[in-house]
Design a protein around this motif. Structure first.
Motif, PDB file in Angstrom:
ATOM      1  N   LYS A 204       0.722  -1.400  -0.038  1.00 50.24           N
ATOM      2  CA  LYS A 204       0.011  -0.035  -0.069  1.00 50.24           C
ATOM      3  C   LYS A 204       0.821   1.201   0.049  1.00 50.24           C
ATOM      4  CE  LYS A 204      -4.236  -1.800   1.395  1.00 50.24           C
ATOM      5  NZ  LYS A 204      -5.110  -2.491   2.585  1.00 50.24           N
TER       6      LYS A 204
ATOM      7  N   TYR B  26      -3.933   6.217   7.636  1.00 51.42           N
ATOM      8  CA  TYR B  26      -5.031   5.242   8.197  1.00 51.42           C
ATOM      9  C   TYR B  26      -4.682   4.850   9.675  1.00 51.42           C
ATOM     10  CZ  TYR B  26      -7.469   0.710   8.681  1.00 51.42           C
ATOM     11  OH  TYR B  26      -8.102  -0.318   8.967  1.00 51.42           O
TER      12      TYR B  26
ATOM     13  N   GLU C 257      -5.577   7.817  12.001  1.00 52.75           N
ATOM     14  CA  GLU C 257      -6.948   8.065  12.062  1.00 52.75           C
ATOM     15  C   GLU C 257      -7.569   6.912  12.813  1.00 52.75           C
ATOM     16  OE1 GLU C 257      -9.463   8.670   8.526  1.00 52.75           O
ATOM     17  OE2 GLU C 257      -7.596   9.129   7.553  1.00 52.75           O
ATOM     18  N   LEU C 258      -7.098   5.824  12.884  1.00 50.83           N
ATOM     19  CA  LEU C 258      -7.381   4.694  13.804  1.00 50.83           C
ATOM     20  C   LEU C 258      -7.100   5.176  15.408  1.00 50.83           C
ATOM     21  CD1 LEU C 258      -6.441   1.356  12.490  1.00 50.83           C
ATOM     22  CD2 LEU C 258      -8.783   2.321  12.673  1.00 50.83           C
TER      23      LEU C 258
ATOM     24  N   GLN D 139     -14.076   3.929  14.834  1.00 54.51           N
ATOM     25  CA  GLN D 139     -12.991   3.441  14.086  1.00 54.51           C
ATOM     26  C   GLN D 139     -13.541   2.415  13.346  1.00 54.51           C
ATOM     27  OE1 GLN D 139     -11.182   1.013  17.293  1.00 54.51           O
ATOM     28  NE2 GLN D 139      -9.506   2.675  17.595  1.00 54.51           N
TER      29      GLN D 139
ATOM     30  N   LYS E 128     -13.904   3.790   9.978  1.00 57.86           N
ATOM     31  CA  LYS E 128     -12.549   4.204   9.324  1.00 57.86           C
ATOM     32  C   LYS E 128     -12.025   2.888   8.587  1.00 57.86           C
ATOM     33  CE  LYS E 128     -11.091   8.386  11.546  1.00 57.86           C
ATOM     34  NZ  LYS E 128     -11.066   9.055  12.898  1.00 57.86           N
ATOM     35  N   ILE E 129     -12.004   1.804   9.383  1.00 59.11           N
ATOM     36  CA  ILE E 129     -11.755   0.511   8.827  1.00 59.11           C
ATOM     37  C   ILE E 129     -12.369   0.156   7.788  1.00 59.11           C
ATOM     38  CG2 ILE E 129     -11.548  -1.866   9.306  1.00 59.11           C
ATOM     39  CD1 ILE E 129     -11.346  -0.828  12.494  1.00 59.11           C
TER      40      ILE E 129
ATOM     41  N   PHE F  82     -11.408   2.231   4.746  1.00 54.96           N
ATOM     42  CA  PHE F  82      -9.982   1.732   4.143  1.00 54.96           C
ATOM     43  C   PHE F  82     -10.184   0.460   3.472  1.00 54.96           C
ATOM     44  CE2 PHE F  82      -5.853  -0.397   5.144  1.00 54.96           C
ATOM     45  CZ  PHE F  82      -4.852   0.786   4.617  1.00 54.96           C
ATOM     46  N   GLU F  83     -10.997  -0.536   4.011  1.00 55.20           N
ATOM     47  CA  GLU F  83     -11.002  -1.982   3.271  1.00 55.20           C
ATOM     48  C   GLU F  83     -11.584  -1.998   2.196  1.00 55.20           C
ATOM     49  OE1 GLU F  83      -9.355  -4.623   4.507  1.00 55.20           O
ATOM     50  OE2 GLU F  83      -8.830  -3.990   6.558  1.00 55.20           O
TER      51      GLU F  83
ATOM     52  N   LYS G  85     -11.843   0.509   0.003  1.00 52.93           N
ATOM     53  CA  LYS G  85     -11.138   1.246  -0.817  1.00 52.93           C
ATOM     54  C   LYS G  85     -10.196   0.309  -1.502  1.00 52.93           C
ATOM     55  CE  LYS G  85      -8.513   5.307  -0.507  1.00 52.93           C
ATOM     56  NZ  LYS G  85      -7.886   6.478   0.390  1.00 52.93           N
ATOM     57  N   TYR G  86      -9.674  -0.691  -0.577  1.00 57.29           N
ATOM     58  CA  TYR G  86      -8.698  -1.666  -1.080  1.00 57.29           C
ATOM     59  C   TYR G  86      -9.490  -2.725  -2.034  1.00 57.29           C
ATOM     60  CZ  TYR G  86      -7.014  -6.593  -0.841  1.00 57.29           C
ATOM     61  OH  TYR G  86      -6.515  -7.965  -1.167  1.00 57.29           O
TER      62      TYR G  86
ATOM     63  N   LYS H 256     -10.001  -0.245  -5.376  1.00 52.59           N
ATOM     64  CA  LYS H 256      -8.932   0.323  -6.150  1.00 52.59           C
ATOM     65  C   LYS H 256      -8.114  -0.775  -6.509  1.00 52.59           C
ATOM     66  CE  LYS H 256      -7.416   4.889  -4.376  1.00 52.59           C
ATOM     67  NZ  LYS H 256      -6.320   5.613  -3.765  1.00 52.59           N
TER      68      LYS H 256
ATOM     69  N   LYS I 215     -13.893  -5.252   8.172  1.00 53.86           N
ATOM     70  CA  LYS I 215     -13.275  -6.046   6.935  1.00 53.86           C
ATOM     71  C   LYS I 215     -14.389  -6.730   6.359  1.00 53.86           C
ATOM     72  CE  LYS I 215      -8.826  -7.207   8.552  1.00 53.86           C
ATOM     73  NZ  LYS I 215      -8.087  -6.496   7.505  1.00 53.86           N
TER      74      LYS I 215
END
Lengths: 300, 412
Positions: free
Chosen positions: A86, A94, A97-98, B3, B6-7, B10-11, B13-14, B17, B229
C-alpha cells in the motif's frame, strides 16, 4: 504523568508468563524495560496497551486506572511491518486516524513526520519499494504521528545506520523534553544507558531490579578501583591477588573495604605513574548479565 | 464505532482500487453485454445473407409406389419446410453419390408403405428428420387405411385434424420457469461467498504475516476490525453482483426484441421482486456467517501458504451445502427431508431455504424461523470470530488446534 504497572499477572494456559510485574515510568524521562528473550517484555507491553487483559493487577496513570480513550499510546513493535503493497501516505494516515485523528489532521501530522525523518520523497510510494532502514523510519511515524502521551519503542535502533540512529536519538530526546513517557525495550545496552534515567529488569516474569540507573550504579559496593597506569606490572606485583588485568588492559583493584578507597588512591598516585584512577562502576551490561542470567537470584 | 467507519472505508477502498477486482467486474459486464447483444449481432449478419444465398438444402424422396409419389411429395414438403423436397426415381447408389457429393442433403428411400432407409452424410445430433418422417408416413398409412375401410375423405380429414386444447395452471410455483433464475442466483451466491470469504481470510493472514497486525491490534479494537473487514468485503461483493446483474438487465431490455420468445431468457428476467428481497437477506446473512469464519481461520494462520489448508473445512461445508441444493433442484423435489433440515441449519440455510422459497411454497413461519436462527447464529459466529481473531492474530508458529483457540478465545 506517571505510568505505573502494579502486580500484573498473566498466564497463557498453564504457562505463567508474568508473575506480579510492577514498575513506574515518569513523564519527561526515558524508561528502559530490559529482559532476555522470553522474559515477558512484549506481554507486559501488550497488557499495558490493552491488547490482553491481565489476570490480575492494574495499569495506572497518576494513580488512577488508565483510560484508553484519553491516553494515547504510540508503539513501535519489535516485529516491524506494515502493509507492503500500500501507498505509504495512505496507510500512515489510516493508522493515525485509527488512533482518533481526523483525516485532515492525520495527513498533516504524517507529512510533518515524514519531513522530520527525512523520508518525504517516499510519501506516494509503496512500502515494499523502500530499503529496510527507510521502512523502519516509516514505521516510526505510526508510533509518533498521533502525538501520543506514552511512546513505547521496542528495539528502536535495530537496523538503523549511525546517521539514522542519531536522527532517531534527536527525535526521542525531543519527545522526552515534551514531557512524554518514553518506554524503551532493547538489548542494546549502550543505547539504554545513554537514554534511560530509570530501568526495570524483567527475568522469568518477575521484576528483578527497578530504579534510577544512577542510584542502581551508586548502590553497587564501591570497593573496586579501575587504574590506568604506565607501569602496571609494578602495581600487579605489589598488590598481588587483589589486582587483576581487565580486558582493555586497565587494572582492577579489589579493596578489602570501601573505606580504604582514599588511602589506596593516594598510595597509587604517589608511588606509580598513574594516568587515571576511579571507583569501578558497573556498566548496564554488567548489571544486566548479573540480574538476568539463568543463575541470577530470583529475589534480589 | 468511529474506528469501524474508518476500517470499513479503508478496506472498501482496498477492493475498489484493486486492479483485479475492477478488471474482473469490467470483464464480466463485457461478457454479459456480448451474450445479450448476440442475437442482435447475429440478426445483423443474417439479414445480409438473405439476398445472396437462397439455396435451401435438397431432400430427395424415393417412393415405394410411383402412384403415391404425389401425396408423399405434398406431405413431405408440408412437413419439412426447411428443405426443398424432390421426388426421385434414381437408383439407390446414385442417391448415395448425390448425398456424398453434396448435391442433396439427405434422402428417404421407401422400401414399403411402412419402411424406409434414411441417407445422410453426417448424422447430426439434432437431426429430427426420421422422427418427422415417421409421423408423416404413419399419418399417410392411417389415412389410406381409413379410406380403404369406407370412410369418406372428408370424415378422415375431420378425424385427422382434430386439435386438443390443454391448459396448465400451476397452483404453487412453476418450476420450469423458476429453475433457471434460482439456479443463477444460487450460483452467484455460491461464487461470491466462496471468493470473498477466501479474500477475507487472505486479507487477515496478510496483515498477520506482514506484521502490520502488531500495530493494528494496538490501534483498533478487534471486533471493529473484524466487522469492518467483513462488511467492506460484503459490500464489494454486492457491488460486483449488482454490476453484473444490473448490466444484464439493462442489456437485455436494450435487446429485448431480438431475443424473440426465448422462454429460458424470459424466465430468467422474470424474477419476482419479493424473491430479490429474500436473495438480499440470505446473501447478506450467508455472506456474513461464512466471512466471519473465514476471517477467524485467517487469523490463526501464520503464513499465507497455510491459508488454503486452514480454510478447507469451511469451504467443504459450503460446497456440500451447494451440492445438496443443486442436486435437489435437478431432482425437482426441493422439499425433501434433507433440504428441510438444511433450511434450518445456519450454514446451509442461506442456499437451501432460498431455493425452497424460490421453487416451492414455504409457509411464512418456516421462513421466519429459518431467518431468526440464521441471524442469531450469524451474530454468535461474529462475536466468537472476533474473539478468535483477537487471540489468533498474535499467535505465531504452527497453526494452533481448534480446541486451543476456542479455549483461549473464551478467556480473552
Amino acid at each position: 504523568m506517571i505510568l505505573e504497572l502494579k502486580n500484573i499477572e498473566k498466564s497463557f494456559g498453564d504457562n505463567k508468563v508474568l508473575k506480579g510485574v510492577s514498575f513506574k515510568a515518569e513523564g519527561g524521562k526515558a524508561f528502559g524495560l530490559l529482559g532476555r528473550n522470553g522474559a515477558g517484555k512484549t506481554t507486559s507491553i501488550r497488557i499495558l496497551m490493552d491488547v490482553f487483559r491481565a489476570n490480575s493487577g492494574e495499569v495506572l496513570i497518576d494513580s488512577q486506572p488508565i483510560n484508553y480513550d484519553k491516553i494515547g499510546i504510540g508503539y513501535l513493535p519489535e516485529e516491524r511491518g506494515l502493509y507492503p503493497k500500500k501507498i505509504i501516505i495512505d496507510q500512515l494516515a489510516y493508522f493515525a486516524e485509527l488512533k482518533g485523528m481526523s483525516h485532515k489532521a492525520a495527513i498533516k501530522s504524517v507529512d510533518y513526520w515524514l519531513e522530520r525523518l527525512d523520508v518525504t520523497e517516499y510519501r506516494n510510494k509503496r512500502l515494499d519499494t523502500l530499503s529496510k532502514g527507510n521502512q523502519q523510519k516509516i514505521q516510526l511515524v505510526t508510533a509518533l504521528a498521533h502525538d501520543p502521551d506514552i511512546i513505547i519503542l521496542d528495539e528502536p535502533f535495530a537496523g538503523l545506520d549511525p546517521v539514522n540512529a542519531m536522527l532517531l536519538k534527536d527525535v526521542v530526546k525531543e519527545q522526552i523534553a515534551k514531557g512524554k513517557v518514553v518506554l524503551f525495550s532493547s538489548h542494546q545496552m549502550n543505547y539504554i544507558e545513554e537514554f534511560c534515567d530509570s530501568i526495570a529488569i524483567l527475568n522469568k516474569g518477575k521484576i528483578v531490579l527497578h530504579g534510577e540507573l544512577q542510584d542502581i550504579k551508586r548502590n553497587y559496593p564501591r570497593d573496586r578501583l579501575v587504574v590506568r597506569a604506565g607501569n602496571s606490572n609494578a602495581i600487579l606485583a605489589d598488590f598481588g591477588t587483589s589486582c587483576n588485568v581487565m580486558e582493555n588492559g586497565n587494572l582492577i583493584i579489589r579493596l578489602t573495604d570501601a573505606s580504604e578507597k582514599k588511602a589506596v588512591m593516594i598510595r597509587l598516585v604517589e608511588n606509580y605513574d598513574i594516568d587515571e584512577v576511579k571507583v569501578f562502576e558497573p556498566s548496564l551490561n554488567d548489571i544486566f548479565v548479573e540480574f538476568a542470567s539463568d543463575d541470577a537470584k530470583e529475589d534480589n | 464505532m468511529k474506528q469501524f467507519g474508518k476500517i470499513f472505508k479503508f478496506e472498501l477502498k482496498y477492493y475498489l482500487k484493486n486492479k483485479i477486482f475492477v478488471g474482473v467486474t469490467i470483464f464480466l459486464v463485457l461478457l454479459i453485454a456480448a451474450v445479450m447483444f448476440f442475437p442482435r449481432i447475429s440478426a445483423l449478419f443474417k439479414s445480409d445473407d438473405k439476398g445472396s444465398s437462397a439455396d435451401i438444402s435438397i431432400m430427395l424422396v424415393k417412393a415405394d409406389d410411383p402412384a403415391k409419389a404425389d401425396i408423399i411429395e405434398q406431405t413431405f414438403a408440408a412437413a419439412f419446410t426447411n428443405y426443398d423436397v424432390q421426388i426421385t426415381n434414381d437408383e439407390n447408389s446414385v442417391i448415395k453419390d448425390k448425398i456424398i457429393s453434396g448435391d442433396a442433403k439427405c434422402a428417404f428411400v421407401m422400401t414399403d408403405a411402412t419402411a424406409y432407409t434414411y441417407y445422410v452424410n453426417n448424422l447430426s445430433m439434432y437431426d429430427m428428420n426420421t422422427k418427422i418422417a415417421n409421423d408423416v408416413l404413419q399419418r399417410i398409412y392411417q389415412v389410406n387405411a381409413m379410406i380403404k375401410s369406407g370412410i369418406t375423405a372428408e370424415q378422415v380429414a375431420n378425424v385427422m385434424s382434430i386439435q386438443i386444447t390443454g391448459e396448465v395452471e400451476s397452483l404453487g410455483k412453476n418450476q420450469m420457469e423458476n429453475f433457471f433464475y434460482t439456479y443463477i442466483m444460487i450460483f452467484a451466491l455460491y461464487m461470491v461467498i466462496l471468493i470473498y470469504g477466501q479474500m477475507v481470510a487472505t486479507n487477515v493472514a496478510t496483515e498477520k504475516s506482514s506484521r502490520a497486525m502488531e500495530v493494528l491490534i494496538t490501534s483498533a479494537n478487534p471486533t471493529s476490525m473484524m466487522f469492518g473487514k467483513v462488511i467492506a468485503s460484503c459490500l464489494a461483493g454486492f457491488i460486483q453482483l449488482v454490476a453484473v446483474f444490473g448490466s444484464a438487465l439493462i442489456f437485455y431490455n436494450l435487446n429485448k426484441p431480438y431475443w424473440g420468445n426465448n422462454l429460458v431468457i424470459e424466465s430468467i428476467f422474470n424474477i419476482p421482486p419479493e424473491l430479490l428481497v429474500y436473495m438480499l437477506v440470505f446473501f447478506i446473512l450467508g455472506f456474513f456467517i461464512y466471512a466471519f469464519m473465514y476471517g477467524a481461520v485467517g487469523s490463526t494462520a501464520s503464513k499465507l501458504e497455510d491459508i488454503n489448508t486452514s480454510v478447507m473445512p469451511i469451504t467443504m461445508l459450503f460446497v456440500i451445502a451447494f451440492i445438496v441444493v443443486v442436486s435437489s433442484m435437478s431432482s425437482s423435489n426441493v422439499d425433501n427431508t434433507v433440504m428441510k433440515v438444511c433450511s434450518y441449519i445456519p450454514f446451509t440455510s442461506p442456499m437451501s431455504m432460498f431455493t425452497r422459497i424460490a421453487m416451492s411454497t414455504v409457509p411464512w413461519y418456516e421462513i421466519a424461523i429459518s431467518i431468526v436462527i440464521l441471524v442469531v447464529s450469524t451474530v454468535g459466529v461474529g462475536v466468537l470470530s472476533a474473539k478468535i481473531y483477537r487471540v489468533g492474530v498474535l499467535m505465531y508458529g504452527t497453526t494452533p488446534k481448534i480446541s486451543a483457540i476456542i479455549k483461549a478465545a473464551r478467556k480473552a
